[in-house]
Design a protein around this motif. Structure first.
Motif, short mmCIF file in Angstrom:
data_model
loop_
_atom_site.label_atom_id
_atom_site.label_comp_id
_atom_site.label_asym_id
_atom_site.label_seq_id
_atom_site.Cartn_x
_atom_site.Cartn_y
_atom_site.Cartn_z
N ARG A 109 0.81 -1.22 0.00
CA ARG A 109 0.00 0.00 0.00
C ARG A 109 0.84 1.27 0.00
O ARG A 109 0.30 2.37 -0.11
N PHE A 110 2.15 1.11 0.17
CA PHE A 110 3.03 2.29 0.21
C PHE A 110 4.31 1.96 -0.54
O PHE A 110 4.88 0.88 -0.39
N ARG A 111 4.75 2.92 -1.36
CA ARG A 111 5.94 2.69 -2.18
C ARG A 111 7.19 2.58 -1.31
O ARG A 111 7.44 3.42 -0.44
N GLU A 112 7.97 1.54 -1.59
CA GLU A 112 9.19 1.32 -0.81
C GLU A 112 10.20 2.43 -1.04
O GLU A 112 10.84 2.90 -0.10
N ASP A 113 10.35 2.88 -2.32
CA ASP A 113 11.34 3.92 -2.60
C ASP A 113 10.95 5.25 -1.95
O ASP A 113 11.81 6.00 -1.49
N LEU A 114 9.65 5.53 -1.86
CA LEU A 114 9.21 6.75 -1.18
C LEU A 114 9.47 6.65 0.33
O LEU A 114 9.89 7.62 0.97
N PHE A 115 9.24 5.45 0.87
CA PHE A 115 9.49 5.26 2.31
C PHE A 115 10.95 5.56 2.64
O PHE A 115 11.25 6.24 3.62
#
Length: 605
Positions: free
Chosen positions: A409-415
């Motif tokens: 549900r959440f982008r790893e690269d953004l995290f």
């Protein structure tokens, strides 16, 4: 600092108190019952804390204190060890004097002052006996003489050192000086003229205003200074206790986060470290812990403080509008876009953008946010070119972003882009030391906002606030105190019945000291309905008068009895004035007149 504080009403009838040892025996100077102080001592087995009113306490071995004292003397020298321990006692005395004005705000000045000697007994330091006590707050006069027996400091000092020529009750001399200074609003110095460590049968202390001691005060006063090797400057005027390094008041912290706990201090340390940089910061913590407050504080500490701070709650914006809100929109980009407008990134150019609940962003918005962080440029919806922006991003979430990444549900690269400098804020239930400061902070805030004049909190209210688990954290506390300010009566304290009116549950198991000095189970849920100190005091005074028991009537006036009857009748009638009047056997107009004359109801009611 104002001595006497809330005890001004008692000042007129108790302006000058003199106990002359030539005319009375020592045992004629009787202290009040310890029940009101014992009621403020609470033990919590769920989080390993002991509370005395709103201060966390510590139960330690006397022998451990003695061993530490010996090592300090041997390693640092007698002067340095004495200075540290004296200032430690001084701070404790100031805190207890502040508590004394709350516990006995409606009693005589003498009863307020002797909280200090009584705390000697309650905290296991020894027995304190008044020989002579004389003070006048308005004229700035103070003379105190006390005998101490069974002092723990002397016992531990003699355990390691032989009988000497200097007194050894350093912490307690500091305590007496700090307590009296806070109480009087002027610098008071107590000195030990006899001490068991010098071979005397008991310890005798004498306290006077600093200027009355003359030159001999300088030697002892220097131990109470934070830099006691520096040149002393003794002033005869009033002196602020904060000059001696005591904690700041909540009013000094009104524009930022409020707290004193180790968890709060850890967060502030991280904020101070990262504020001067340009790094992206990610605040983590439960909803309501104050993530936006810390973010605003970080912005104020940064080099961007002169520019805009723009806050966005991502969860409060519909998914179809979030991109236009963040990045802006060009005219005609979609139906209804009648004109071009900048997004939050452009409005925050040069400053700081705070994205709260960032875990709720859509996949499309996450991708565009990642590009902004990588390239430093945004593209409005419907536009054909990009725009450079200089924005520092602060994000916050109450979700576990690592778990969100694993769930897709959440982008790893953004995290990884956001997780440059994570700061985790502990929930309020794990930093209860902050609760008293927050209570004072929000009471002041909502008194000013709503034009009210609530004076503080009752003991029941403090007990309930410390016992509650606060699932909504600081935000819930703020709302509860605002409710209390609205429901409470002007010029009176906020009670627990004004605060917890929405079915809040108290699940924590706590213990308190009963009247016999034994630990008993405390039911926090009963805090809302148990009799308060005012009822106990008035009832005891009336009973003593009617039955001819006791030495006095507790200084209970007829006006206090009638005021309490009016309040209880009104509460019994659920606010119905006519029904309350019938309970007291008077007419409604008579009831209204009495309620208004005592400020129990407003003039317009």
């Amino acid at each position: 600092m104002k001595g006497g504080g809330r005890a001004q009403a008692a000042m007129a009838r108790d302006r000058l108190l003199v106990v002359d040892p030539e005319k009375v025996d020592h045992d004629k100077v009787r202290f009040p019952d310890l029940a009101d102080l014992l009621a403020r001592l609470r033990f919590s087995t769920s989080d390993g804390r002991i509370w005395l009113d709103d201060q966390r306490m510590l139960l330690i071995h006397a022998k451990s204190l003695g061993a530490l004292r010996r090592e300090m003397i041997e390693v640092l020298g007698m002067d340095v060890a004495r200075g540290f321990l004296t200032r430690m006692g001084y701070r404790a005395g100031v805190h207890d004097a502040q508590m004394a004005r709350k516990v006995r705000s409606k009693t005589t000045l003498k009863d307020i002052f002797v909280v200090g000697p009584q705390m000697h007994c309650l905290e296991g330091i020894g027995v304190s006996e008044a020989v002579r006590l004389e003070f006048d707050l308005e004229r700035g006069r103070h003379y105190g003489e006390f005998l101490w027996t069974s002092p723990v400091e002397d016992e531990e000092h003699i355990r390691y050192f032989s009988i000497g020529d200097e007194p050894a009750c350093w912490m307690q001399i500091g305590y007496a000086s700090g307590f009296s200074t806070e109480f009087m609003g002027r610098q008071v110095l107590y000195r030990e003229v006899e001490c068991q460590s010098m071979g005397h049968s008991a310890c005798r202390i004498v306290g006077k205003l600093v200027e009355e001691w003359g030159d001999e005060a300088a030697q002892d006063l220097r131990y109470m200074m934070s830099d006691f090797f520096a040149e002393l400057s003794v002033s005869s005027g009033k002196r602020s206790v904060s000059a001696l390094g005591l904690p700041k008041t909540s009013s000094e912290l009104a524009d930022g986060p409020v707290g004193i706990s180790s968890g709060f201090s850890a967060v502030m340390h991280m904020v101070r470290k990262v504020a001067p940089t340009q790094a992206t910061v990610l605040f983590l913590g439960e909803s309501g812990v104050g993530k936006e407050v810390f973010a605003r504080t970080l912005h104020r500490m940064s080099s961007r403080s002169g520019k805009s701070f723009v806050a966005v709650n991502c969860a409060a914006i519909p998914e179809q509008l979030i991109e236009s809100e963040l990045f802006g929109v060009e005219r005609g980009a979609f139906t209804g876009a009648m004109q071009s407008r900048p997004g939050r990134f452009e409005r925050a150019d040069g400053g700081t953008l705070f994205l709260d609940e960032i875990g709720t962003l859509s996949s499309s918005a996450q991708g565009k946010l990642l590009r902004v962080l990588q390239e430093g440029e945004i593209e409005r919806l419907g536009d054909s070119h990009t725009r450079k922006v200089d924005v520092r991003l602060i994000a916050a979430t109450n979700a576990d972003l690592r778990e969100e990444v694993r769930a897709g549900r959440f982008r790893e690269d953004l995290f990884f882009r956001l997780n440059v400098f994570p700061v985790c804020i502990a929930p309020l239930r794990e930093r209860r030391e902050d609760i008293p400061l927050l209570m004072s902070h929000f009471l002041t805030k909502y008194n000013q906002l709503h034009g009210r004049s609530l004076t503080g909190f009752t003991q029941r209210a403090v007990d309930a606030m410390l016992s509650y688990e606060w699932p909504g954290n600081v935000r819930e506390m703020e709302n509860v105190i605002e409710r209390g300010v609205i429901l409470g009566s002007d010029n009176g304290p906020v009670d627990s019945s004004h605060l917890f009116t929405s079915g809040e549950r108290f699940d924590e198991r706590r213990f308190e000291v009963g009247r016999e000095g034994r630990l008993v189970v405390s039911d926090p849920a009963a805090l809302v309905s148990e009799p308060d100190c005012e009822l106990d005091r008035v009832s005891k005074g009336v009973s003593n008068l009617l039955l001819g028991e006791g030495d006095d009537c507790g200084n209970v006036s007829l006006d206090e009895v009638e005021t309490l009857l009016l309040k209880r009748a009104l509460a019994r009638a659920n606010g119905n004035v006519a029904a309350a009047a019938r309970l007291l056997g008077i007419t409604r107009p008579q009831m209204v007149y009495r309620l208004k004359s005592r400020g129990i109801v407003d003039e317009g009611e």
